[in-house]
Write a protein that holds these residues in place. Structure first.
Motif, PDB file in Angstrom:
ATOM      1  N   PHE A  23      50.149 127.652  44.083  1.00  0.00           N
ATOM      2  CA  PHE A  23      48.708 127.914  44.065  1.00  0.00           C
ATOM      3  C   PHE A  23      48.417 129.318  43.548  1.00  0.00           C
ATOM      4  O   PHE A  23      48.967 130.304  44.037  1.00  0.00           O
ATOM      5  N   SER A  24      47.520 129.392  42.549  1.00  0.00           N
ATOM      6  CA  SER A  24      47.091 130.702  42.042  1.00  0.00           C
ATOM      7  C   SER A  24      45.578 130.801  42.125  1.00  0.00           C
ATOM      8  O   SER A  24      44.876 129.834  41.804  1.00  0.00           O
ATOM      9  N   PHE A  25      45.105 131.960  42.563  1.00  0.00           N
ATOM     10  CA  PHE A  25      43.657 132.164  42.643  1.00  0.00           C
ATOM     11  C   PHE A  25      43.237 133.111  41.526  1.00  0.00           C
ATOM     12  O   PHE A  25      43.753 134.227  41.405  1.00  0.00           O
ATOM     13  N   VAL A  26      42.279 132.631  40.699  1.00  0.00           N
ATOM     14  CA  VAL A  26      41.820 133.430  39.560  1.00  0.00           C
ATOM     15  C   VAL A  26      40.447 134.005  39.885  1.00  0.00           C
ATOM     16  O   VAL A  26      39.502 133.248  40.164  1.00  0.00           O
TER      17      VAL A  26
ATOM     18  N   LEU B 167      48.203 124.487  41.189  1.00  0.00           N
ATOM     19  CA  LEU B 167      46.896 124.330  41.840  1.00  0.00           C
ATOM     20  C   LEU B 167      46.117 125.616  41.562  1.00  0.00           C
ATOM     21  O   LEU B 167      46.641 126.717  41.760  1.00  0.00           O
ATOM     22  N   VAL B 168      44.836 125.441  41.118  1.00  0.00           N
ATOM     23  CA  VAL B 168      44.076 126.620  40.686  1.00  0.00           C
ATOM     24  C   VAL B 168      42.808 126.787  41.524  1.00  0.00           C
ATOM     25  O   VAL B 168      42.024 125.849  41.688  1.00  0.00           O
ATOM     26  N   GLY B 169      42.640 128.010  42.030  1.00  0.00           N
ATOM     27  CA  GLY B 169      41.390 128.354  42.710  1.00  0.00           C
ATOM     28  C   GLY B 169      40.640 129.333  41.836  1.00  0.00           C
ATOM     29  O   GLY B 169      41.260 130.089  41.079  1.00  0.00           O
TER      30      GLY B 169
ATOM     31  N   TYR C 298      35.439 127.060  35.632  1.00  0.00           N
ATOM     32  CA  TYR C 298      34.927 126.147  36.668  1.00  0.00           C
ATOM     33  C   TYR C 298      35.573 124.770  36.500  1.00  0.00           C
ATOM     34  O   TYR C 298      35.956 124.117  37.456  1.00  0.00           O
ATOM     35  N   ARG C 299      35.659 124.333  35.239  1.00  0.00           N
ATOM     36  CA  ARG C 299      36.165 122.980  34.964  1.00  0.00           C
ATOM     37  C   ARG C 299      37.667 122.851  35.184  1.00  0.00           C
ATOM     38  O   ARG C 299      38.174 121.755  35.389  1.00  0.00           O
ATOM     39  N   ALA C 300      38.355 124.005  35.118  1.00  0.00           N
ATOM     40  CA  ALA C 300      39.820 123.965  35.253  1.00  0.00           C
ATOM     41  C   ALA C 300      40.258 123.989  36.712  1.00  0.00           C
ATOM     42  O   ALA C 300      41.394 123.657  37.022  1.00  0.00           O
ATOM     43  N   ALA C 301      39.331 124.368  37.595  1.00  0.00           N
ATOM     44  CA  ALA C 301      39.755 124.692  38.973  1.00  0.00           C
ATOM     45  C   ALA C 301      39.850 123.474  39.896  1.00  0.00           C
ATOM     46  O   ALA C 301      39.112 122.503  39.756  1.00  0.00           O
ATOM     47  N   ASP C 302      40.794 123.572  40.864  1.00  0.00           N
ATOM     48  CA  ASP C 302      40.852 122.570  41.931  1.00  0.00           C
ATOM     49  C   ASP C 302      39.877 122.944  43.036  1.00  0.00           C
ATOM     50  O   ASP C 302      39.351 122.089  43.733  1.00  0.00           O
ATOM     51  N   VAL C 303      39.691 124.260  43.176  1.00  0.00           N
ATOM     52  CA  VAL C 303      38.781 124.719  44.218  1.00  0.00           C
ATOM     53  C   VAL C 303      38.044 125.968  43.734  1.00  0.00           C
ATOM     54  O   VAL C 303      38.604 126.777  42.996  1.00  0.00           O
TER      55      VAL C 303
END
Ligand code: ADQ
Length: 749
Positions: A565-568, A530-532, A623-628
């Motif tokens: 979950f990882s936040f970039v 899951l990507v933020g 932006y397009r890769a993110a879940d949030v």
């Protein structure tokens, strides 16, 4: 005709009222008269009682009858009868009515068929007989020790009907008279007030001076008309706001005049890359993101600080270069600043003084007089450059942001007939806060050189109006939302900024699943990760620290997200010369390290900090890769990252978590809106976003996409330019009138 209709309605109304009143009067008077007759019966009985008792026996029938006849001398008593205890007749007056004979009254006075006479009770009733209405009372008679029988009295009630009819007639006459009088008075009053209103209205239309009672009304009417006209004018030019439509609007309203933009940041920065080549960079700036597409649509000149290391060598002798590279639709005019000027004007007064002053982000503003001197010099330099770039004496100049607060007045001094629009991209603080700036009046006076002053929200407009009201000697026109200084007025208006739609960078972008796959591969994340994502200039107003703390809180509270979950965080270094920004850089770095230490493993990094400038295609890929996408600004005029994320999600997936302290939160209400200081709230919202169903994501994203597509940057610019055009028309007319008046006065002289 209208008066007749009004009269008919009035008469009908009063008629209904009269009918209701007469029913009420009839009931009330009847009740009164019955009570009156009942009292009379008791009185008559009391008066004749002694005589009657002395004659109450069969032997004294004749005398008893005489006493009864004497009772009927009262004209209202029709008849009287004396009944024995066994309900046989003792005596009666000659015309005593048959229905009320003794034996018939027995049942009504007896409590039970065989009840003893001493338990009888008095009885009375109103009865209708063929000859008219009568009141009958049956009163038990006793000599003090034993019951003698019943005295029956029959009263004539026809007088009640006569009086009732009389009362009704009188009532009708009274109401009739009242109706006529009321209609006449109302008509006269209505005519007088209508005449005075229409006279006032005519006077207002003739002179333009509205009387006080019209003011609240006129303000609403004016706003409505303006809105309708703007919409209609734009409708006429067709559908959604696009670059073509903006161009058409300019041609239509401003006869294709070129627009001059004054902004600190240039849209294209030429720099020397490490290998010595010259590269073109697109700066991470909301202002550039919004204005560049507008300039491509309008053409004209963008005047900006030439800040790139290869800027001089790529521009001509006067600092001109045609942009965008390869498209060349407008001119970029670069202004050269010395290191000291840049330090004082840009880093000093603008970014250490005005920036923290206007944002509630708990950074103390620093005001140095040498910084302000540089700020004045640079503002003058830009005003001078505007004067040298324009080809008419009444150009349209768009001055951008807090770097150029003094420029509008300086431009007006050089070009009095220019239409200067100033747009303030950041919030405007309340008047008390703004008052701490040692040059607050200079700033306000400088800005009031503009014809139109734009902010993102009405709230910021109100703060500005209050500041001008408190700190300057001028008149605030609350009807027009304008500030009048020496006869010149500056309109203060909200224009919420936006992005281009569709976003140019997306034309060649890979579809969202491909973007996701490439980002996951790039960061070494598992396919089901899951990507933020967070995208910002590294600025303390953007709440990057609070954002990372919310991620940490999420992992503390919900262990299921650990390892998954990882936040970039894409963080473009910004204003790194300023100490506060260096501290922020440090703080963000150590925070990311701490979270990774606490929750990371050899193969898992909860926070990925990418601290460099990224070109727009990369930003949109993320932006397009993110879940949030989490936008956690502590205070932000608008925030275009939120709108870009929405624009990027053609797949209608992904959730936007948005700070309530951004201007964008007022528009993107389908985002999960949070208080970034409240880590429980923010971490809950992140958890909700990461577990939101695809359907829910779709509904929210679709609605936000519709909004941003309609309220795009072309509409923002279009509305502002149409307002400017209208102002120019008005000023030209006023100018013509003034010239005409001047000539007339001269000829008389
Ligand atoms: P900014 O404070 O610059 O703008 P914002 O509106 O968020 O803020 O725009 C930032 C822009 O820079 C976006 O286009 C974004 O894509 C880009 N950007 C951010 N980080 C980047 C990175 N790491 N690499 C590359 N690009 C990056 C000011 C006000 C805002 C207001 C705008 C427009 O502070 O409130 O919305 O002006 O008026």
């Amino acid at each position: 005709m209208r008066a007749i209709r009004f009269l008919l309605a009035l008469v009908l109304g009063l008629g209904l009222l009269t009918w209701g009143a007469s029913v009420l009067v009839h009931r009330t008077t009847n009740a009164w008269f019955e009570r009156d007759v009942s009292l009379r019966a008791q009185l008559a009985m009391a008066t004749a009682r002694e005589t009657l008792v002395s004659r109450w026996s069969r032997d004294k029938r004749v005398a008893l009858r005489a006493a009864l006849v004497a009772l009927t001398h009262d004209e209202r008593i029709l008849g009287a009868a004396a009944c024995a205890p066994d309900l046989t007749l003792l005596a009666a007056t000659p015309d005593f009515p048959e229905p009320f004979r003794c034996e018939k009254l027995g049942p009504v006075v007896q409590s039970a068929p065989e009840a003893a006479p001493d338990s009888w009770s008095p009885w009375e009733s109103v009865e209708r007989l063929p000859g008219g209405t009568v009141h009958v009372s049956a009163i038990p008679m006793s000599d003090g020790e034993r019951l003698l029988g019943l005295l029956v009295l029959v009263h004539d009630m026809s007088f009640v009907e006569r009086r009732d009819a009389l009362a009704r007639r009188f009532l009708l006459l009274a109401f009739g008279f009242l109706s006529v009088a009321a209609s006449a008075v109302t008509l006269v009053a209505a005519r007088l007030s209508w005449r005075s209103w229409s006279n006032e209205l005519r006077r207002f239309l003739r002179t333009g001076k509205e009387p006080p009672e019209f003011r609240p009304l006129m303000r609403d009417v004016r706003e409505l008309v303006e809105r309708i006209v703007t919409e209609r004018e734009s409708e006429g030019e067709g559908g959604a706001w696009t670059p073509q439509r903006l161009k058409l609007t300019l041609n239509h309203h401003l006869h294709g005049e070129r627009v001059v933009i004054v902004a600190n940041r240039e849209p294209y920065v030429h720099s020397h890359a490490k290998d010595g080549r010259v590269e073109v960079l697109h700066p991470a700036s909301g202002l550039v993101t919004a204005l560049e597409p507008v300039m491509r649509a309008c053409s004209g000149t963008w005047i900006a600080h030439g800040s790139g290391s290869a800027d001089r060598e790529t521009a001509d002798r006067r600092g001109h270069i045609k942009v965008p590279p390869g498209e060349e639709s407008y001119t970029l005019r670069r202004v050269w600043l010395s290191r000291e000027e840049e330090q004082g004007y840009y880093y000093g007064f603008a970014n250490e003084g005005l920036w923290p002053l206007c944002h509630i982000a708990h950074a103390r503003p620093v005001f140095r007089s040498e910084d302000f001197r540089h700020y004045q010099t640079v503002n003058e330099r830009f005003a001078e450059t505007v004067a040298s770039e324009v080809d008419s004496d009444d150009p349209i100049v768009l001055v951008q942001d807090y770097h150029f607060a003094l420029a509008p007045r300086l431009i007006r001094e050089r070009l009095p007939r220019a239409t200067v629009i100033m747009f303030w991209h950041i919030p405007w603080p309340n008047s008390e806060l703004f008052g701490i700036c040692p040059w607050s009046t200079e700033i306000l006076n400088g800005m009031l050189g503009a014809s139109i002053l734009g902010f993102h929200t009405q709230f910021h407009c109100n703060n500005f109006l209050d500041s001008a009201d408190r700190l300057l000697e001028n008149r605030i026109d609350r009807e027009q939302n304008a500030i009048v200084q020496q006869g010149r007025s500056t309109l203060v208006r909200p224009y919420p900024i936006s992005i281009e739609w569709p976003v140019g960078w997306l034309a060649t972008a890979a579809p969202p699943p491909e973007c996701r796959a490439s980002v996951l591969a790039e960061l070494g994340l598992a396919p089901d990760a899951l990507v933020g994502v967070g995208v910002d200039r590294l600025d303390y107003t953007k709440g990057v620290e609070e954002r990372l703390l919310a991620v940490e809180r999420l992992l503390d509270r919900f262990p299921a997200f650990r390892g998954r979950f990882s936040f970039v965080q894409l963080a473009a270094p910004s204003r790194t010369v300023i100490e506060r920004y260096q501290q922020l850089n440090q703080a963000v770095e150590s925070l990311a390290a701490r979270i990774n230490e606490r929750h990371g493993t050899r193969d898992y990094k909860p926070v990925v900090l990418l601290r460099r400038h990224h070109e727009p295609p990369t930003v949109f890929r993320y932006y397009r890769a993110a879940d949030v996408c989490y936008v956690s600004s502590l205070h932000d005029g608008m925030n275009l990252v939120a709108k870009e994320f929405v624009a990027a999600r053609e797949d209608e997936r992904g959730v936007l978590v948005l700070s309530q302290f951004t201007g964008a939160a007022r528009e993107l209400t389908e985002a999960l809106v949070v208080n970034p200081y409240d880590l429980e709230d923010a971490s809950s919202a992140l958890a909700t976003a990461l577990t939101m169903s695809a359907d829910e994501q779709r509904v929210r994203m679709r609605s936000m996409r519709t909004f941003v597509s309609e309220f795009n940057v072309y509409r923002w610019a279009g509305r502002m330019l149409v307002d400017a055009a209208r102002l120019r028309r008005r000023e030209r007319l006023t100018g013509r009138l003034t010239d005409h008046l001047g000539a007339a006065v001269e000829s008389i002289g």
